[in-house]
Design a protein around this motif. Structure first.
Motif: not given
Length: 277
Positions: A165-177
């Motif tokens: 979650x550490x890197x996930x919370x600071x990375x660009x996330x493409x929310x397709x749904x």
């Protein structure tokens, strides 16, 4: 006579020494106790208001108790330090000790604390939810669970990916749904000798047969660009996010069949030969 003398000395000492101390420290103790009980009532009120606010903001039920406990602990520490200050106890040493302990724990658990904080941020701000299709760190899959240290996603090929979650919370996330209906952009190339109107009709016939495409929306079939040997068609389709892969597979298969049935040719590969010398 001796008893009267002792009683007189006791009363004299009490008035001269003990009574001033009782007045001095007794007042501080009473003020400290009063502040403690009032502070406890205020903390209880603040936590209650916090619970109500979190419910109104639809914050994840799993993270609500954690946030409330964290705020309660911080407020109680501040209250105890304030009461100690009223009593005249030096609090700087306690604060320094707490700071040193927090620093040592933070350094020892730096990675875990980063993932922990990231998990809290994800649960609070909800950049994605369980069941949504996302693309992150080059992986595309459905969110299976959001844990306090990791997020688990399942790819369309049924592989489980565990992301910190550490890197996930600071990375660009493409929310397709998140939007529900999204646009699928595809490209098809045909030979330059093919008629444009015939090709466009062939592509539109395939689109009309695809049950996954949203027919009430503007689905475009456009000539994207021309190359030396091909016409590049850009097809823009509106589909449900959950039907993304199925639409792409359907279009690829049936475009080939449709082109073959009406005689539309694909471009021949172009090989460039350069002479040396």
């Amino acid at each position: 006579m001796n008893f009267m003398y002792l009683a007189h000395n006791y009363l004299t000492n009490f008035e001269d020494k003990v009574l001033p101390l009782l007045l001095q420290y007794g007042t501080k103790v009473l003020m400290s106790l009063l502040m403690f009980f009032i502070g406890r009532l205020l903390i209880k009120k603040v936590i209650g208001l916090m619970h109500s606010k979190m419910k109104l903001e639809s914050i994840d039920p799993d993270v609500q108790p954690f946030l409330a406990s964290l705020v309660r602990a911080a407020l109680n520490i501040m209250l105890v330090l304030s009461c100690a200050g009223i009593l005249g106890i030096e609090t700087s040493s306690f604060i320094a000790a707490l700071g040193a302990a927090g620093l040592a724990i933070g350094l020892a658990l730096q990675g875990s604390l980063s993932n922990f904080a990231g998990g809290v941020l994800i649960l609070v701000f909800k950049p994605f939810r369980v069941g949504e299709l996302i693309t992150v760190h080059g992986y595309t899959g459905y969110v299976e669970s959001i844990q306090i240290f990791n997020t688990v996603i399942s790819t369309t090929s049924h592989r489980t990916i565990i992301l910190p979650n550490g890197s996930l919370s600071t990375s660009p996330v493409v929310n397709i749904s998140r939007k529900g209906v999204i646009r699928l952009d595809m490209q098809f190339q045909v030979a330059m000798s093919n008629d444009i109107d015939v090709t466009r009709k062939a592509i539109k016939d395939v689109i009309s047969e695809c049950s996954f495409v949203q027919k009430d929306k503007n689905n475009d079939v456009l000539v994207g660009r021309l190359t030396d040997s091909a016409i590049v068609w850009e097809v823009k389709l509106w589909v449900n996010a959950t039907d993304l892969d199925k639409t792409q597979y359907f279009m690829n298969e049936h475009i080939k069949k449709q082109f073959d049935s009406v005689g539309i040719q694909f471009p021949d590969p172009v090989i460039t030969v350069k002479s040396i010398g």
